[in-house]
Design an enzyme around this catalytic site. Structure first.
Site, PDB file in Angstrom:
ATOM      1  N   CYS A 193      -8.835   2.054 -12.955  1.00  0.00           N
ATOM      2  CA  CYS A 193      -7.455   2.564 -12.927  1.00  0.00           C
ATOM      3  C   CYS A 193      -6.737   2.534 -14.274  1.00  0.00           C
ATOM      4  CB  CYS A 193      -6.659   1.834 -11.858  1.00  0.00           C
ATOM      5  SG  CYS A 193      -7.474   1.917 -10.257  1.00  0.00           S
ATOM      6  N   HIS A 210       0.811   2.937 -12.644  1.00  0.00           N
ATOM      7  CA  HIS A 210      -0.344   3.377 -11.846  1.00  0.00           C
ATOM      8  C   HIS A 210       0.078   3.468 -10.379  1.00  0.00           C
ATOM      9  CE1 HIS A 210      -4.105   3.748  -9.926  1.00  0.00           C
ATOM     10  NE2 HIS A 210      -4.269   2.471  -9.626  1.00  0.00           N
ATOM     11  N   ASN A 229      -3.755   6.915  -4.429  1.00  0.00           N
ATOM     12  CA  ASN A 229      -4.262   6.278  -5.645  1.00  0.00           C
ATOM     13  C   ASN A 229      -5.423   7.108  -6.191  1.00  0.00           C
ATOM     14  OD1 ASN A 229      -5.610   4.666  -7.496  1.00  0.00           O
ATOM     15  ND2 ASN A 229      -5.490   2.795  -6.265  1.00  0.00           N
TER      16      ASN A 229
HETATM   17  O1  UT7 Z   1      -5.997   0.855  -7.953  1.00  0.00           O
HETATM   18  C1  UT7 Z   1      -5.919  -0.528  -7.846  1.00  0.00           C
HETATM   19  C2  UT7 Z   1      -6.688  -0.958  -6.699  1.00  0.00           C
HETATM   20  N1  UT7 Z   1      -6.041  -1.244  -5.474  1.00  0.00           N
HETATM   21  C3  UT7 Z   1      -4.791  -1.700  -5.242  1.00  0.00           C
HETATM   22  O2  UT7 Z   1      -3.942  -1.786  -6.050  1.00  0.00           O
HETATM   23  C4  UT7 Z   1      -4.507  -2.151  -3.835  1.00  0.00           C
HETATM   24  C5  UT7 Z   1      -3.734  -3.416  -3.783  1.00  0.00           C
HETATM   25  N2  UT7 Z   1      -3.530  -3.882  -2.437  1.00  0.00           N
HETATM   26  C6  UT7 Z   1      -2.814  -3.217  -1.497  1.00  0.00           C
HETATM   27  O3  UT7 Z   1      -2.274  -2.159  -1.788  1.00  0.00           O
HETATM   28  C7  UT7 Z   1      -2.660  -3.818  -0.114  1.00  0.00           C
HETATM   29  O4  UT7 Z   1      -3.228  -5.100  -0.115  1.00  0.00           O
HETATM   30  C8  UT7 Z   1      -3.305  -2.954   0.991  1.00  0.00           C
HETATM   31  C9  UT7 Z   1      -2.460  -1.689   1.196  1.00  0.00           C
HETATM   32  C10 UT7 Z   1      -4.721  -2.565   0.601  1.00  0.00           C
HETATM   33  C11 UT7 Z   1      -3.340  -3.724   2.316  1.00  0.00           C
HETATM   34  O5  UT7 Z   1      -2.042  -4.146   2.692  1.00  0.00           O
HETATM   35  P1  UT7 Z   1      -1.843  -5.612   3.331  1.00  0.00           P
HETATM   36  O6  UT7 Z   1      -0.433  -5.712   3.717  1.00  0.00           O
HETATM   37  O7  UT7 Z   1      -2.381  -6.602   2.325  1.00  0.00           O
HETATM   38  O8  UT7 Z   1      -2.713  -5.555   4.656  1.00  0.00           O
HETATM   39  P2  UT7 Z   1      -4.013  -6.393   5.067  1.00  0.00           P
HETATM   40  O9  UT7 Z   1      -5.189  -5.944   4.268  1.00  0.00           O
HETATM   41  O10 UT7 Z   1      -3.681  -7.851   5.019  1.00  0.00           O
HETATM   42  O11 UT7 Z   1      -4.191  -5.955   6.574  1.00  0.00           O
HETATM   43  C12 UT7 Z   1      -3.238  -6.301   7.573  1.00  0.00           C
HETATM   44  C13 UT7 Z   1      -3.729  -5.741   8.904  1.00  0.00           C
HETATM   45  C14 UT7 Z   1      -5.163  -6.123   9.233  1.00  0.00           C
HETATM   46  O12 UT7 Z   1      -5.229  -6.346  10.635  1.00  0.00           O
HETATM   47  P3  UT7 Z   1      -5.288  -7.845  11.202  1.00  0.00           P
HETATM   48  O13 UT7 Z   1      -6.526  -8.447  10.585  1.00  0.00           O
HETATM   49  O14 UT7 Z   1      -4.021  -8.501  10.725  1.00  0.00           O
HETATM   50  O15 UT7 Z   1      -5.360  -7.626  12.674  1.00  0.00           O
HETATM   51  C15 UT7 Z   1      -5.948  -4.877   8.922  1.00  0.00           C
HETATM   52  O16 UT7 Z   1      -7.119  -4.734   9.710  1.00  0.00           O
HETATM   53  O17 UT7 Z   1      -3.695  -4.301   8.879  1.00  0.00           O
HETATM   54  C16 UT7 Z   1      -4.975  -3.795   9.285  1.00  0.00           C
HETATM   55  N3  UT7 Z   1      -5.223  -2.547   8.573  1.00  0.00           N
HETATM   56  C17 UT7 Z   1      -4.849  -1.348   9.045  1.00  0.00           C
HETATM   57  N4  UT7 Z   1      -4.238  -0.980  10.192  1.00  0.00           N
HETATM   58  C18 UT7 Z   1      -3.991   0.327  10.379  1.00  0.00           C
HETATM   59  C19 UT7 Z   1      -5.805  -2.370   7.352  1.00  0.00           C
HETATM   60  N5  UT7 Z   1      -5.806  -1.074   7.028  1.00  0.00           N
HETATM   61  C20 UT7 Z   1      -5.223  -0.417   8.066  1.00  0.00           C
HETATM   62  C21 UT7 Z   1      -4.944   0.951   8.321  1.00  0.00           C
HETATM   63  N6  UT7 Z   1      -4.325   1.268   9.475  1.00  0.00           N
HETATM   64  N7  UT7 Z   1      -5.250   1.924   7.443  1.00  0.00           N
END
Ligand code: UT7
Length: 315
Positions: free
Chosen positions: A108, A242, A272
């Site tokens: 990135c 970014h 992204n």
């Molecule tokens: O380019 C640089 C690289 N990447 C980044 O900068 C990404 C940085 N991180 C993020 O943007 C966030 O951490 C995410 C958007 C990837 C995730 O957000 P979060 O609030 O940290 O969610 P999480 O991964 O902790 O997931 C929470 C819940 C989980 O369910 P449980 O285990 O709590 O039941 C996931 O399974 O949300 C669930 N989940 C979804 N639900 C519906 C994960 N993805 C999805 C989805 N739709 N697409």
């Protein structure tokens, strides 16, 4: 060094959050509040090199230079269909460049890493006009059965032409190397001698750690390069961050204490797009006529590596 032209190109296909919920257990209600993404451009029949060429040609045309005036080309790319030659050579062959071609895989923050190389070559007198193209297709890296990754990304290409000038006021590159935060691997060709197991693992990400890394390093390094110039965040006209997640962008903005209008975003429509994200945003803002001469612009990007980078530039 200064920027004299920008360009960008996007795939035609636009995929909405509702489209994704047709085949994934996800929804606009989950994706939009957590990421800021509503739609993303996704490659269908386009070749990534064609997007790269279109972005490059737009940037060169705006610069007023001819292709033959470019004496160095840096291409930032993580994945494309070719393993070799580098994407730089493929794009260069397509648009008729005959200068040294360098590929970097800095994920990135690739645009800012490329800016740093360009600045160094121009300052050393080894290049006059440097073309940077960032072309990425992260939608071909994720599993489309993995809702935690595939909803986040979009494809595209962004480009800029740099020439001699004293508009770059500071660049800081940063690394916290580790392979267990964002990674992907794939098997190589088998040989009679290979005795290890090689598997195909689509893009994996420890989202929370990357989130923390992004906000912490971005704020720290922006403040550091501003302080070196005797500036604070309030002296900056625009922040080109970014476009990974709206909550990351808002986290950075809140810690810097800067009003919303100084943080243009396009994550809503693009998701992204890895290293292409910053130059696509730059080109969209530039073509809207947002920047005026003398504006102070900060770039900040972060991602796999883990790598991050910031730059301060006067328009
Ligand atoms: O380019 C640089 C690289 N990447 C980044 O900068 C990404 C940085 N991180 C993020 O943007 C966030 O951490 C995410 C958007 C990837 C995730 O957000 P979060 O609030 O940290 O969610 P999480 O991964 O902790 O997931 C929470 C819940 C989980 O369910 P449980 O285990 O709590 O039941 C996931 O399974 O949300 C669930 N989940 C979804 N639900 C519906 C994960 N993805 C999805 C989805 N739709 N697409």
């Amino acid at each position: 060094m200064k920027i004299i032209g920008t360009g960008s190109a996007l795939p035609r296909k636009v995929v909405t959050n509702d489209d994704l919920s047709q085949f994934l257990d996800t929804s606009d209600e989950w994706i939009f509040p957590r990421t800021g993404i509503r739609t993303r451009h996704v490659i269908t029949d386009e070749k990534l090199e064609d997007l790269g060429m279109a972005a490059a040609c737009a940037a060169i045309a705006q610069s007023g230079l001819q292709v033959g005036d470019i004496d160095m080309f840096i291409c930032s790319n993580v994945v494309n269909e070719y393993l070799t030659p580098g994407l730089s050579c493929i794009i260069a062959a397509g648009i008729g460049l005959r200068c040294p071609c360098i590929d970097i895989n800095c994920a990135c923050p690739g645009f800012i890493y490329a800016m740093d190389i360009a600045d160094t070559y121009i300052a050393a007198g080894r290049a006059r006009n440097v073309l940077v193209v960032c072309a990425e297709e992260p939608t071909r890296m994720t599993s489309w059965e993995d809702r935690s990754t595939c909803v986040l990304f979009g494809d595209g290409a962004g480009a800029a032409v740099f020439t001699a000038g004293d508009n770059v006021k500071g660049i800081k590159l940063n690394a916290e190397p580790s392979v267990d935060k964002i990674w992907q691997y794939r098997p190589l060709e088998p040989t009679p001698y290979v005795r290890k197991t090689e598997t195909n693992v689509p893009l994996q990400m420890n989202g929370r750690e990357v989130f923390r890394f992004a906000v912490t390093t971005s704020v720290r390094d922006i403040n550091e390069i501003l302080a070196k110039e005797g500036m604070t965040a309030s002296d900056v006209d625009y922040f080109m961050i970014h476009q990974a997640n709206m909550r990351i962008i808002e986290g950075i903005r809140g810690r810097l204490g800067v009003p919303e209008e100084k943080f243009p975003t396009n994550i809503q429509d693009h998701g992204n797009s890895s290293s292409a994200s910053c130059p696509i945003l730059l080109d969209e803002c530039n073509r809207k006529g947002l920047f005026k001469k003398g504006d102070k612009i900060v770039f900040s990007a972060f991602g796999a590596g883990l790598l991050s980078a910031v730059a301060l530039m006067e328009w």
